[in-house]
Design a protein around this motif. Structure first.
Motif: not given
Length: 291
Positions: A125-137
């Motif tokens: 539900v939450e996802g990777g958060g601010a410090f994550s590759v997802d945030a960069w993507l």
């Protein structure tokens, strides 16, 4: 007092995600690097019959190991976090139902897995958060599709060694057992491992899992007490001997424990030095598996 600090929340998310991923990384690595040990536990699990009906236990172990390892890496880096959490959840549920429910170890491993499932729901539900590759993507959306493709290729590459280990065709088990050239030595030190080694050895001699023409089980350490006449394992030892498994007790351990050889089950042989016996068997071409 309620704390509201976006940066603190991001840091705690990173710490939680990093620490949480370690158990999946460790489990995945063990599944891939030492699959035979996991297969031994799997065939003795409460749901072993269901597992064997689905596919080869070794195939399932390696495939689940690939998912656990890649899922752990995805959580660690925050890459495709939601998808990784869903994939890990899908793998962990059948593991929990077939291995942990009703296990002899008690309720601890079961509730550990329940806690892990709760954590995976959080990340789904939450996802990777601010410090994550997802945030960069999120700022480079064109790279998302190639990354998904790369993950798919890596999954297949990790699973390829297991794809060749398909279940034997109907009626082929006896032939594979007779034609097998492998010779296997199980080194057992703890009592619970003896049961798994005997069951796996019988499967190997029958041509299932890892076919072998010769199986020996060398027992040292605390497991030596399971070889005593009258122990609950005596019937299993007799069954294993009848199947063609040679069970050997280390004489040095018997001396250390103050156990006379004549107190052992008649299905057990005694050698003077278990370490020397193991070295000799390895020199003769036995594959050794230490449990």
């Amino acid at each position: 007092m309620k704390l509201h600090c976006p940066r603190l929340r991001a840091v705690t998310q990173l710490a939680f995600r990093t620490l949480f991923s370690l158990i999946f990384l460790a489990a995945g690595a063990k599944h891939l690097l030492a699959p035979d040990a996991i297969v031994g536990r799997l065939v003795e699990a409460p749901g072993a019959a269901l597992v064997s009906a689905l596919a080869s236990p070794k195939l399932l172990v390696v495939l689940s190991g690939a998912v656990l390892l890649l899922g752990g890496l995805a959580l660690l880096t925050g890459t495709l976090t939601r998808w990784a959490a869903v994939a890990l959840f899908a793998v962990l549920v059948p593991i929990t139902l077939t291995v942990q429910v009703g296990a002899a170890e008690g309720m601890g491993p079961l509730f550990k897995n329940v806690a892990l499932l709760g954590g995976l729901l959080h990340w789904a539900v939450e996802g990777g958060g601010a410090f994550s590759v997802d945030a960069w993507l999120s700022t480079h959306p064109r790279l998302r599709l190639p990354l998904v493709g790369a993950v798919g290729v890596l999954t297949v590459a990790l699973a390829l060694p297991a794809l060749a280990a398909r279940p034997p065709a109907p009626g082929a088990s006896a032939r594979r057992g007779a034609d097998a050239t492998e010779r296997v030595l199980f080194l057992v030190q703890q009592p619970p491992q003896l049961k798994a080694a005997l069951a796996t050895g019988q499967q190997s001699l029958a041509g299932r899992g890892f076919p072998a023409r010769e199986v020996e089980v060398l027992v040292c350490g605390p497991a030596i007490t399971s070889l005593l006449a009258g122990d609950v394992m005596e019937a299993r030892l007799a069954e294993a001997k009848q199947a063609g498994i040679r069970v050997v007790a280390c004489g040095l351990t018997l001396t250390e424990k103050g156990i006379a050889p004549d107190k052992l089950s008649p299905s057990v042989e005694v050698v003077e030095n278990g370490l020397v016996e193991a070295l000799q068997r390895q020199a003769e071409g036995f594959r050794s598996v230490e449990l």
